[in-house]
Design an enzyme around this catalytic site. Structure first.
Site, PDB file in Angstrom:
ATOM      1  N   ARG A  18       0.810  -1.230   0.000  1.00  0.00           N
ATOM      2  CA  ARG A  18       0.000   0.000   0.000  1.00  0.00           C
ATOM      3  C   ARG A  18       0.842   1.279   0.000  1.00  0.00           C
ATOM      4  NH1 ARG A  18      -3.298  -2.498   4.937  1.00  0.00           N
ATOM      5  NH2 ARG A  18      -1.363  -3.695   4.955  1.00  0.00           N
ATOM      6  N   GLY A 143      -7.547  -5.006  11.857  1.00  0.00           N
ATOM      7  CA  GLY A 143      -8.333  -6.145  12.300  1.00  0.00           C
ATOM      8  C   GLY A 143      -9.161  -5.722  13.504  1.00  0.00           C
ATOM      9  N   GLU A 158     -10.242  -9.680  10.187  1.00  0.00           N
ATOM     10  CA  GLU A 158      -9.610  -8.670   9.331  1.00  0.00           C
ATOM     11  C   GLU A 158     -10.683  -7.859   8.608  1.00  0.00           C
ATOM     12  OE1 GLU A 158      -6.092  -7.926   9.062  1.00  0.00           O
ATOM     13  OE2 GLU A 158      -6.460  -8.998  10.920  1.00  0.00           O
ATOM     14  N   ASN A 173      -7.025  -4.557  16.565  1.00  0.00           N
ATOM     15  CA  ASN A 173      -5.819  -5.323  16.883  1.00  0.00           C
ATOM     16  C   ASN A 173      -4.601  -4.485  16.488  1.00  0.00           C
ATOM     17  OD1 ASN A 173      -3.789  -7.284  17.083  1.00  0.00           O
ATOM     18  ND2 ASN A 173      -4.218  -8.039  15.017  1.00  0.00           N
ATOM     19  N   ARG A 337      29.689  23.278   3.578  1.00  0.00           N
ATOM     20  CA  ARG A 337      29.725  21.868   3.197  1.00  0.00           C
ATOM     21  C   ARG A 337      30.646  21.109   4.158  1.00  0.00           C
ATOM     22  NH1 ARG A 337      31.534  22.300  -2.640  1.00  0.00           N
ATOM     23  NH2 ARG A 337      31.745  20.051  -2.363  1.00  0.00           N
ATOM     24  N   SER A 409      38.838  42.258  -3.155  1.00  0.00           N
ATOM     25  CA  SER A 409      37.699  41.649  -3.839  1.00  0.00           C
ATOM     26  C   SER A 409      38.113  41.028  -5.162  1.00  0.00           C
ATOM     27  CB  SER A 409      36.637  42.714  -4.097  1.00  0.00           C
ATOM     28  OG  SER A 409      36.160  43.182  -2.857  1.00  0.00           O
ATOM     29  N   ALA A 427      42.851  43.895  -5.105  1.00  0.00           N
ATOM     30  CA  ALA A 427      41.605  43.426  -5.702  1.00  0.00           C
ATOM     31  C   ALA A 427      41.855  42.987  -7.139  1.00  0.00           C
ATOM     32  CB  ALA A 427      40.571  44.547  -5.664  1.00  0.00           C
TER      33      ALA A 427
HETATM   34  C1  UD1 Z   1      -1.923  -6.427  10.676  1.00  0.00           C
HETATM   35  C2  UD1 Z   1      -2.975  -7.340  11.334  1.00  0.00           C
HETATM   36  C3  UD1 Z   1      -4.193  -6.482  11.695  1.00  0.00           C
HETATM   37  C4  UD1 Z   1      -3.799  -5.336  12.583  1.00  0.00           C
HETATM   38  C5  UD1 Z   1      -2.694  -4.502  11.921  1.00  0.00           C
HETATM   39  C6  UD1 Z   1      -2.166  -3.474  12.907  1.00  0.00           C
HETATM   40  C7  UD1 Z   1      -2.683  -9.524  10.302  1.00  0.00           C
HETATM   41  C8  UD1 Z   1      -3.221 -10.516   9.347  1.00  0.00           C
HETATM   42  N1  UD1 Z   1      -3.351  -8.383  10.432  1.00  0.00           N
HETATM   43  O1  UD1 Z   1      -2.462  -5.962   9.449  1.00  0.00           O
HETATM   44  O2  UD1 Z   1      -5.149  -7.305  12.381  1.00  0.00           O
HETATM   45  O3  UD1 Z   1      -4.919  -4.521  12.849  1.00  0.00           O
HETATM   46  O4  UD1 Z   1      -1.595  -5.339  11.539  1.00  0.00           O
HETATM   47  O5  UD1 Z   1      -1.244  -2.623  12.304  1.00  0.00           O
HETATM   48  O6  UD1 Z   1      -1.701  -9.804  10.957  1.00  0.00           O
HETATM   49  N2  UD1 Z   1       5.086  -9.179   7.796  1.00  0.00           N
HETATM   50  C9  UD1 Z   1       6.072 -10.157   7.732  1.00  0.00           C
HETATM   51  N3  UD1 Z   1       5.872 -11.220   6.901  1.00  0.00           N
HETATM   52  C10 UD1 Z   1       4.755 -11.367   6.141  1.00  0.00           C
HETATM   53  C11 UD1 Z   1       3.759 -10.365   6.223  1.00  0.00           C
HETATM   54  C12 UD1 Z   1       3.943  -9.286   7.079  1.00  0.00           C
HETATM   55  O7  UD1 Z   1       7.093 -10.072   8.401  1.00  0.00           O
HETATM   56  O8  UD1 Z   1       4.648 -12.367   5.417  1.00  0.00           O
HETATM   57  C13 UD1 Z   1       5.317  -8.021   8.680  1.00  0.00           C
HETATM   58  C14 UD1 Z   1       5.256  -6.696   7.935  1.00  0.00           C
HETATM   59  O9  UD1 Z   1       6.542  -6.331   7.463  1.00  0.00           O
HETATM   60  C15 UD1 Z   1       4.728  -5.746   8.990  1.00  0.00           C
HETATM   61  C16 UD1 Z   1       3.938  -6.639   9.941  1.00  0.00           C
HETATM   62  O10 UD1 Z   1       4.287  -7.963   9.627  1.00  0.00           O
HETATM   63  O11 UD1 Z   1       5.770  -5.121   9.702  1.00  0.00           O
HETATM   64  C17 UD1 Z   1       2.431  -6.429   9.766  1.00  0.00           C
HETATM   65  O12 UD1 Z   1       2.091  -6.669   8.400  1.00  0.00           O
HETATM   66  P1  UD1 Z   1       1.109  -5.710   7.602  1.00  0.00           P
HETATM   67  O13 UD1 Z   1       1.068  -6.141   6.215  1.00  0.00           O
HETATM   68  O14 UD1 Z   1       1.421  -4.314   7.900  1.00  0.00           O
HETATM   69  O15 UD1 Z   1      -0.274  -6.097   8.297  1.00  0.00           O
HETATM   70  P2  UD1 Z   1      -1.576  -5.184   8.347  1.00  0.00           P
HETATM   71  O16 UD1 Z   1      -2.328  -5.323   7.103  1.00  0.00           O
HETATM   72  O17 UD1 Z   1      -1.230  -3.839   8.814  1.00  0.00           O
HETATM   73 MG    MG Z   2       0.516  -2.800   9.029  1.00  0.00          MG
END
Ligand code: UD1
Ligand code: MG
Length: 492
Positions: A18, A143, A158, A173, A337, A409, A427
């Site tokens: 996003r 969520g 979600e 969440n 700089r 100058s 100058a």
């Molecule tokens: C997630 C929660 C949502 C919550 C929100 C809060 C889930 C399914 N949903 O959604 O309920 O309200 O966070 O901000 O968990 N990441 C990984 N590996 C992956 C996918 C994600 O490490 O395969 C990490 C991302 O880098 C990120 C974090 O997990 O830092 C959360 O993932 P993100 O995609 O932001 O989840 P949200 O859609 O925000």
């Molecule tokens: Mg997130």
């Protein structure tokens, strides 16, 4: 602060679709630091037995940021959701760990105190899982936390899967949880990618725990803003604004005056002494340190620069990796700089560029100059338009100007060159040879005066213009000829 039985797992492998960016989401900056760095910094004071960061997208770059801070990384490749990230982390979690504190890499406003309170709630409640939740005015994208009639947490749903009634729930969440690992592992194995993204959601673990009649608690964040996840550029800008406001407030509390604080950008590590004034539109970046009673005027940008007490940085000056001494004055419109070192009481004025050069105590360069790879002695005066010609197309060379020197100058100093103490340079000189101390150097074409020349020239012009109107008068009394023809005739 937390017991040896707890591992912190930071999820930072996602792409952040996003954001619509080439850059992994957790590397985007708010408040002057990458998002993931804020989260790591919030975790560190808890002194966890293990701080594990799950990396995937731009793993190398994310690892560089977090390992620098003492974290350990584990690679999730490909990324199949937050539940999958936790499955991957499992491999790296020590057997001695009983609890895991899970935090996302995109929640930079999170505070240590809140994590500690979450952990405390979990331990006291002897829960299988404790969720950090928050009540948001606009819960879109998060969520939602489903509770039963007695207020017990039942599941997380979600946004995409939520019914209209569930979407009306404002308790969300945060993606920050505490798990008792022995209870978590069986549920992680049971996760299925039955959702819009075909991913394994860590959120589904909550429902699974409840189906097994395990205890799930929620700790509601006292300040709901703390859990904001930066999924979009708009969220990033919002969070950045909060960080900047916090930093400005912190400096104001410590005795710094900031006018229109909403217009200034100050990085977290910047310090400033009391009674310093920061005017609107100023940026203080990196490790900039400002002394007491300084004035940083409107539109100036300082990065990794040290400014000593009572110095003035005039409007619209740009300073990078430089030093400004006690009571020194820079600007308006100066550019310092890297390696510019303006010592006590020295002054640098408008449209003066200084690079890798020392202006010793009380030296002045007030107008339109370039001073690079140079040492300018104390109380020396550098005239308007002076240029150190430091580069011969291959290498850089030094210009050394002694104490009390007067550079007229429009002087070009062709480096390497030295001007001895107390010397004068006339100058308009182009100095290619060393100037001895106390000498006068003149290096320009000798002036020739031609007496009466200008008066004679004026007479000549007057004579020619008297002749002109007659010609024109004759022309105008005749019937007009086409102009172009007349012109082309005269050319022939
Ligand atoms: C997630 C929660 C949502 C919550 C929100 C809060 C889930 C399914 N949903 O959604 O309920 O309200 O966070 O901000 O968990 N990441 C990984 N590996 C992956 C996918 C994600 O490490 O395969 C990490 C991302 O880098 C990120 C974090 O997990 O830092 C959360 O993932 P993100 O995609 O932001 O989840 P949200 O859609 O925000
Ligand atoms: Mg997130």
């Amino acid at each position: 602060m937390i017991a040896k039985d707890t591992a912190i797992v930071l999820l930072a492998a996602g792409k952040g679709t996003r954001m619509r960016s080439e850059l992994a989401k957790v590397l985007h900056r708010a408040g002057g630091l990458p998002l993931v760095e804020h989260v790591v910094r919030a975790c560190l004071p808890l002194k966890p037995a293990q701080l594990l960061v799950v990396v995937g997208n731009q793993a190398k770059e994310v690892s560089a940021v977090v390992t620098e801070l003492g974290a350990q990384t584990v690679l999730q490749q490909p990324q199949r959701g937050t539940g999958h990230a936790m499955q991957v982390a499992r491999r790296a979690i020590r057997r001695s760990a009983k609890l895991a504190l899970v935090v996302p890499g995109d929640a930079p406003l999170l505070r240590t105190e809140t994590l500690a309170a979450l952990l405390d709630t979990h331990r006291r409640g002897e829960a299988a899982a404790t969720i950090l939740t928050a009540e948001l005015d606009d819960p879109t994208e998060y969520g939602r936390v489903l509770r039963d009639s007695e207020g017990r947490v039942q599941a997380i749903v979600e946004e995409k899967a939520a019914t209209p009634e569930q979407r009306a729930i404002r308790e969300v969440n945060s993606s920050i949880y505490c798990f008792t690992l022995s209870k978590l592992w069986p549920c992680l194995n049971a996760l299925r990618p039955e959702n819009a993204h075909r991913e394994l959601y860590l959120t589904d673990v909550i429902g699974l725990l409840r189906q097994r009649n395990e205890r799930v608690l929620a700790y509601v964040a006292p300040d709901s803003r703390e859990i904001l996840g930066c999924n979009t550029r708009a969220a990033l800008a919002y969070v950045d604004r909060i960080f900047r406001a916090r930093k400005a407030a912190e400096l104001m509390d410590s005795g710094v005056t900031i006018y229109l604080p909403e217009t200034v950008v100050i990085d977290p590590e910047v310090t400033a002494g009391s009674d310093t004034l920061v005017e609107p539109g100023v940026q203080l970046l990196g490790k900039t340190r400002i002394g007491a009673r300084c004035k940083i005027q409107t539109g100036s940008v300082l990065r990794d620069t040290r400014v000593d007490d009572d110095a003035v940085i005039g409007p619209h000056s740009i300073l990078d990796s430089s030093r400004v001494g006690l009571k020194a004055e820079v600007g308006p419109f100066s550019r310092l700089r890297p390696g510019a070192d303006i010592r006590a009481g020295a002054r640098v004025g408008n449209f003066v560029e200084v690079k890798n050069a020392v202006l010793h105590e009380g030296a002045k360069a007030l107008h339109l100059s370039y001073l690079g790879d140079a040492s300018i002695g104390s109380k020396a005066n550098i005239g308007a338009g002076t240029i150190t010609c430091n580069y011969d197309g291959v290498a850089k060379h030094q210009t050394k100007i002694g104490n009390g020197v007067f550079i007229g100058s429009d002087t070009a100093l062709v480096a390497p060159v030295r001007v001895g103490h107390g010397a004068y340079v006339a100058a308009g000189s182009t100095i290619t040879e060393n100037v001895p101390a106390d000498a006068l150097a003149l290096a320009r074409g000798r002036q020739v005066n031609k007496p009466g020349w200008a008066a004679a020239r004026r007479k000549e012009i007057a004579r020619a213009s008297k002749a002109e109107p007659r010609k024109r008068g004759r022309k105008s009394s005749r019937p007009s000829k086409p102009r172009r023809r007349a012109k082309s005739k005269s050319r022939r």
